[in-house]
Write a protein that holds these residues in place. Structure first.
Motif, PDB file in Angstrom:
ATOM      1  N   ILE A 207      -3.796   4.802  -1.208  1.00 33.69           N
ATOM      2  CA  ILE A 207      -4.740   5.358  -0.246  1.00 33.69           C
ATOM      3  C   ILE A 207      -4.444   6.842  -0.062  1.00 33.69           C
ATOM      4  O   ILE A 207      -3.346   7.224   0.356  1.00 33.69           O
ATOM      5  N   ILE A 208      -5.395   7.676  -0.402  1.00 35.94           N
ATOM      6  CA  ILE A 208      -5.240   9.126  -0.296  1.00 35.94           C
ATOM      7  C   ILE A 208      -6.090   9.620   0.880  1.00 35.94           C
ATOM      8  O   ILE A 208      -7.313   9.441   0.907  1.00 35.94           O
ATOM      9  N   LEU A 209      -5.430  10.224   1.872  1.00 39.52           N
ATOM     10  CA  LEU A 209      -6.110  10.764   3.044  1.00 39.52           C
ATOM     11  C   LEU A 209      -6.481  12.220   2.773  1.00 39.52           C
ATOM     12  O   LEU A 209      -5.612  13.032   2.444  1.00 39.52           O
ATOM     13  N   LEU A 210      -7.753  12.537   2.933  1.00 37.44           N
ATOM     14  CA  LEU A 210      -8.270  13.836   2.500  1.00 37.44           C
ATOM     15  C   LEU A 210      -9.007  14.558   3.621  1.00 37.44           C
ATOM     16  O   LEU A 210      -9.945  14.005   4.214  1.00 37.44           O
ATOM     17  N   THR A 211      -8.591  15.782   3.910  1.00 41.43           N
ATOM     18  CA  THR A 211      -9.420  16.641   4.747  1.00 41.43           C
ATOM     19  C   THR A 211     -10.566  17.171   3.876  1.00 41.43           C
ATOM     20  O   THR A 211     -10.511  17.111   2.633  1.00 41.43           O
ATOM     21  N   GLU A 212     -11.576  17.691   4.508  1.00 37.88           N
ATOM     22  CA  GLU A 212     -12.708  18.223   3.745  1.00 37.88           C
ATOM     23  C   GLU A 212     -12.266  19.341   2.810  1.00 37.88           C
ATOM     24  O   GLU A 212     -12.687  19.407   1.643  1.00 37.88           O
ATOM     25  N   GLU A 213     -11.391  20.224   3.299  1.00 35.27           N
ATOM     26  CA  GLU A 213     -10.897  21.337   2.477  1.00 35.27           C
ATOM     27  C   GLU A 213     -10.052  20.843   1.317  1.00 35.27           C
ATOM     28  O   GLU A 213     -10.153  21.349   0.186  1.00 35.27           O
ATOM     29  N   ALA A 214      -9.188  19.824   1.574  1.00 33.47           N
ATOM     30  CA  ALA A 214      -8.330  19.302   0.508  1.00 33.47           C
ATOM     31  C   ALA A 214      -9.158  18.605  -0.570  1.00 33.47           C
ATOM     32  O   ALA A 214      -8.854  18.704  -1.764  1.00 33.47           O
ATOM     33  N   ARG A 215     -10.200  17.923  -0.147  1.00 32.53           N
ATOM     34  CA  ARG A 215     -11.052  17.239  -1.127  1.00 32.53           C
ATOM     35  C   ARG A 215     -11.680  18.264  -2.089  1.00 32.53           C
ATOM     36  O   ARG A 215     -11.713  18.045  -3.313  1.00 32.53           O
ATOM     37  N   LYS A 216     -12.180  19.353  -1.536  1.00 31.94           N
ATOM     38  CA  LYS A 216     -12.842  20.367  -2.370  1.00 31.94           C
ATOM     39  C   LYS A 216     -11.844  21.142  -3.216  1.00 31.94           C
ATOM     40  O   LYS A 216     -12.089  21.402  -4.393  1.00 31.94           O
TER      41      LYS A 216
ATOM     42  N   LYS B  53      -9.944   8.309   1.602  1.00 32.74           N
ATOM     43  CA  LYS B  53     -10.351   8.229   3.007  1.00 32.74           C
ATOM     44  C   LYS B  53     -10.399   9.628   3.594  1.00 32.74           C
ATOM     45  O   LYS B  53      -9.418  10.382   3.524  1.00 32.74           O
ATOM     46  N   ASP B  54     -11.539   9.985   4.135  1.00 31.61           N
ATOM     47  CA  ASP B  54     -11.696  11.300   4.750  1.00 31.61           C
ATOM     48  C   ASP B  54     -11.076  11.301   6.142  1.00 31.61           C
ATOM     49  O   ASP B  54     -11.237  10.348   6.924  1.00 31.61           O
ATOM     50  N   ILE B  55     -10.374  12.389   6.450  1.00 30.31           N
ATOM     51  CA  ILE B  55      -9.744  12.525   7.763  1.00 30.31           C
ATOM     52  C   ILE B  55     -10.065  13.895   8.343  1.00 30.31           C
ATOM     53  O   ILE B  55     -10.287  14.857   7.609  1.00 30.31           O
ATOM     54  N   PRO B  56     -10.082  14.017   9.658  1.00 32.62           N
ATOM     55  CA  PRO B  56     -10.283  15.335  10.282  1.00 32.62           C
ATOM     56  C   PRO B  56      -8.993  16.138  10.244  1.00 32.62           C
ATOM     57  O   PRO B  56      -7.910  15.616   9.909  1.00 32.62           O
TER      58      PRO B  56
ATOM     59  N   LYS C 156       0.820  -1.204   0.000  1.00 34.89           N
ATOM     60  CA  LYS C 156       0.000   0.000   0.000  1.00 34.89           C
ATOM     61  C   LYS C 156       0.858   1.261   0.000  1.00 34.89           C
ATOM     62  O   LYS C 156       1.912   1.309   0.657  1.00 34.89           O
ATOM     63  N   PHE C 157       0.395   2.241  -0.734  1.00 37.13           N
ATOM     64  CA  PHE C 157       0.978   3.582  -0.713  1.00 37.13           C
ATOM     65  C   PHE C 157      -0.051   4.512  -0.089  1.00 37.13           C
ATOM     66  O   PHE C 157      -1.196   4.587  -0.532  1.00 37.13           O
ATOM     67  N   ILE C 158       0.351   5.210   0.955  1.00 41.27           N
ATOM     68  CA  ILE C 158      -0.560   6.118   1.668  1.00 41.27           C
ATOM     69  C   ILE C 158       0.011   7.525   1.612  1.00 41.27           C
ATOM     70  O   ILE C 158       1.202   7.734   1.896  1.00 41.27           O
ATOM     71  N   SER C 159      -0.834   8.475   1.258  1.00 39.05           N
ATOM     72  CA  SER C 159      -0.391   9.862   1.166  1.00 39.05           C
ATOM     73  C   SER C 159      -1.468  10.790   1.704  1.00 39.05           C
ATOM     74  O   SER C 159      -2.668  10.500   1.594  1.00 39.05           O
ATOM     75  N   VAL C 160      -1.008  11.893   2.292  1.00 33.01           N
ATOM     76  CA  VAL C 160      -1.928  12.915   2.795  1.00 33.01           C
ATOM     77  C   VAL C 160      -1.958  14.066   1.795  1.00 33.01           C
ATOM     78  O   VAL C 160      -0.901  14.584   1.411  1.00 33.01           O
ATOM     79  N   LEU C 161      -3.149  14.451   1.395  1.00 34.25           N
ATOM     80  CA  LEU C 161      -3.297  15.578   0.466  1.00 34.25           C
ATOM     81  C   LEU C 161      -3.739  16.804   1.240  1.00 34.25           C
ATOM     82  O   LEU C 161      -4.806  16.807   1.867  1.00 34.25           O
ATOM     83  N   GLY C 162      -2.910  17.844   1.213  1.00 31.32           N
ATOM     84  CA  GLY C 162      -3.280  19.105   1.834  1.00 31.32           C
ATOM     85  C   GLY C 162      -4.043  19.980   0.854  1.00 31.32           C
ATOM     86  O   GLY C 162      -4.184  19.658  -0.316  1.00 31.32           O
ATOM     87  N   LYS C 163      -4.476  21.120   1.352  1.00 28.51           N
ATOM     88  CA  LYS C 163      -5.278  21.996   0.486  1.00 28.51           C
ATOM     89  C   LYS C 163      -4.415  22.894  -0.389  1.00 28.51           C
ATOM     90  O   LYS C 163      -4.907  23.625  -1.237  1.00 28.51           O
ATOM     91  N   GLY C 164      -3.093  22.831  -0.201  1.00 27.73           N
ATOM     92  CA  GLY C 164      -2.215  23.580  -1.099  1.00 27.73           C
ATOM     93  C   GLY C 164      -1.752  24.891  -0.516  1.00 27.73           C
ATOM     94  O   GLY C 164      -1.829  25.093   0.700  1.00 27.73           O
ATOM     95  N   PRO C 165      -1.218  25.818  -1.353  1.00 25.94           N
ATOM     96  CA  PRO C 165      -1.154  25.714  -2.821  1.00 25.94           C
ATOM     97  C   PRO C 165      -0.054  24.775  -3.311  1.00 25.94           C
ATOM     98  O   PRO C 165       0.936  24.577  -2.627  1.00 25.94           O
ATOM     99  N   TYR C 166      -0.240  24.208  -4.492  1.00 21.90           N
ATOM    100  CA  TYR C 166       0.736  23.320  -5.116  1.00 21.90           C
ATOM    101  C   TYR C 166       1.281  24.007  -6.365  1.00 21.90           C
ATOM    102  O   TYR C 166       0.539  24.629  -7.115  1.00 21.90           O
TER     103      TYR C 166
END
Length: 433
Positions: A50-59, A80-83, A4-14
């Motif tokens: 597996i991409i871990l997503l905050t609500e802001e990062a998802r949007k 996967k949604d995360i707080p 498995k590859f797991i990464s956290v996606l932030g809201k940026g900027p990228y």
């Protein structure tokens, strides 16, 4: 089990730059895309991304930007949604979310480039916790250093770092701590195989030397666990037959490591110095000192059966040396000394006709001269050792909590006795015993 590859996606900027890792480079806005393509380039088969997503990062970044870029791998992607982790409850939710993403025996690659706040530390804790709870294996921890990118030939270049050496250093520390507090070197041996084997295959001399030392440490602990307490000249280099020989071989390898210019060892050096200190007492050249060292080491590491065995045999060694007998000759130890001690314990009338004629005078002499306090130590040691060796199948079986207390007291009494009744021994240690 899965890879498995797991990464956290932030809201940026990228922002787009050239990411480099080993012999691979790729121009991307998202480190996740670069790493997924890197795995394909290296032919590392990942079962789940597996991409871990905050609500802001998802949007802000996932639905319209990164997700479309990963369409080629869409069948393997798990969102996967995360707080945010803004309070203690949310931090525990994060912990549980990451932990639940892992299954027994998984191999895990983790990207922490855009992890929020204290999440990198939390990730490290979860992964190490899961190594025990779910037997996972950590294969890589990546960080794309965008903040310290450099301009090379007109191109913005960010290096990707694998932080595994730091995770491995934590594993080394845990394994050394386990050895220091239990006397068990198995974790160190297993760890050296996992971490050093790829380097050994590449003929890394430093890795070979560390592995050789760890193996010799394992042999040393085995000789104590199996009570290989005797040294005789004929053993020579047979480390598995003697605590003294295995200790010498182990410490020689450790000395070479600590004195050498070994870059591989540099972060491990403070840990290995703890092992050097822990085994200092085994630097000797006679059976009496080795016996005392084994008793003390066994008590410290809760090897109570070994402690009683070593203590009883070292009591015999002391008597042998006191009366000029060979402490490695079975007839001297068992026919003369052991019999004399047993006769002294029984305190009955000696039947001369029952004693071997060739050793009769020496047995009688020892029996008459042994001190009462020494006889009491021998008697109590024998009783407790027999209780252990007979698996408690005795009418007067002792409570389990008494054994460590008693062997500690008996050992201290023995040390006090030999200090007040010294014998001269040729040794590299100073003083008399």
């Amino acid at each position: 089990m899965a890879v498995k590859f797991i990464s956290v996606l932030g809201k940026g900027p990228y922002k787009e730059c050239m990411y480099r890792y080993e012999d691979f480079q790729q121009k991307d806005e998202y480190i996740q895309k670069t790493l997924i393509d890197y795995f394909a380039y290296k032919k590392i088969n990942i079962d789940k991304f597996i991409i871990l997503l905050t609500e802001e990062a998802r949007k802000a970044r996932w639905e319209q930007e990164l997700k479309p870029l990963l369409q080629a791998s869409r069948d393997k992607i798990l969102e996967k949604d995360i707080p945010l982790g803004a309070n203690e409850e949310e931090i525990w939710q994060l912990f549980q979310c990451i932990f639940d993403s892992l299954d027994d025996g998984d191999e895990v690659y983790f990207d922490i480039t855009h992890s929020l706040r204290s999440l990198p530390m939390l990730i490290l804790i979860v992964l190490n916790y899961s190594k025990v709870a779910k037997n996972i294996k950590i294969k890589g921890i990546y960080y794309g250093a965008y903040e310290v990118r450099k301009i090379l030939e007109g191109e913005e270049v960010a290096q990707i770092f694998d932080l595994m050496p730091y995770e491995q250093l934590l594993s080394w520390a845990q394994a050394v701590d386990g050895y220091i507090n239990s006397g068990n070197a198995d974790r160190l041996r297993d760890l050296s195989k996992d971490i050093l084997l790829p380097k050994i295959k590449n003929k890394n001399i430093q890795a070979v030397e560390i592995r050789s030392f760890v193996d010799s440490l394992g042999i040393f602990t085995e000789t104590i666990n199996t009570c290989r307490g005797m040294y005789i000249e004929g053993f020579k280099n047979k480390s598995k037959k003697s605590v003294m020989i295995s200790a010498e071989a182990m410490r020689n390898k450790l000395d070479r490591l600590l004195q050498g210019n070994n870059n591989e060892l540099k972060p491990l050096s403070p840990l290995f110095h703890l092992i050097e200190k822990d085994t200092e007492e085994f630097k000797n050249d006679n059976n009496l000192f080795t016996g005392l060292a084994v008793v003390r080491w066994s008590i410290k590491n809760n090897l109570i059966q070994q402690a009683f065995t070593a203590l009883e045999e070292t009591l015999k060694t002391y008597v042998c040396l006191r009366y000029g007998l060979s402490d490695t000759d079975r007839e001297h130890r068992e026919v003369i000394v052991s019999r004399a001690i047993n006769l002294s314990i029984k305190k009955g009338e000696i039947k001369y006709e029952d004693l071997p004629e060739s050793h009769r005078d020496m047995i009688i002499r020892i029996t008459k001269e042994l001190k009462e306090d020494f006889i009491a130590i021998c008697d109590n040691t024998k009783q407790f050792r027999n209780d252990i060796n007979h698996f408690g199948f005795r009418e007067d079986a002792k409570d389990s909590n008494r054994f460590k207390q008693e062997v500690t007291k008996l050992f201290e009494r023995f040390l006090t006795f030999i200090e007040s009744h010294p014998i001269e021994i040729s040794s590299d240690k100073e003083g008399l015993f």
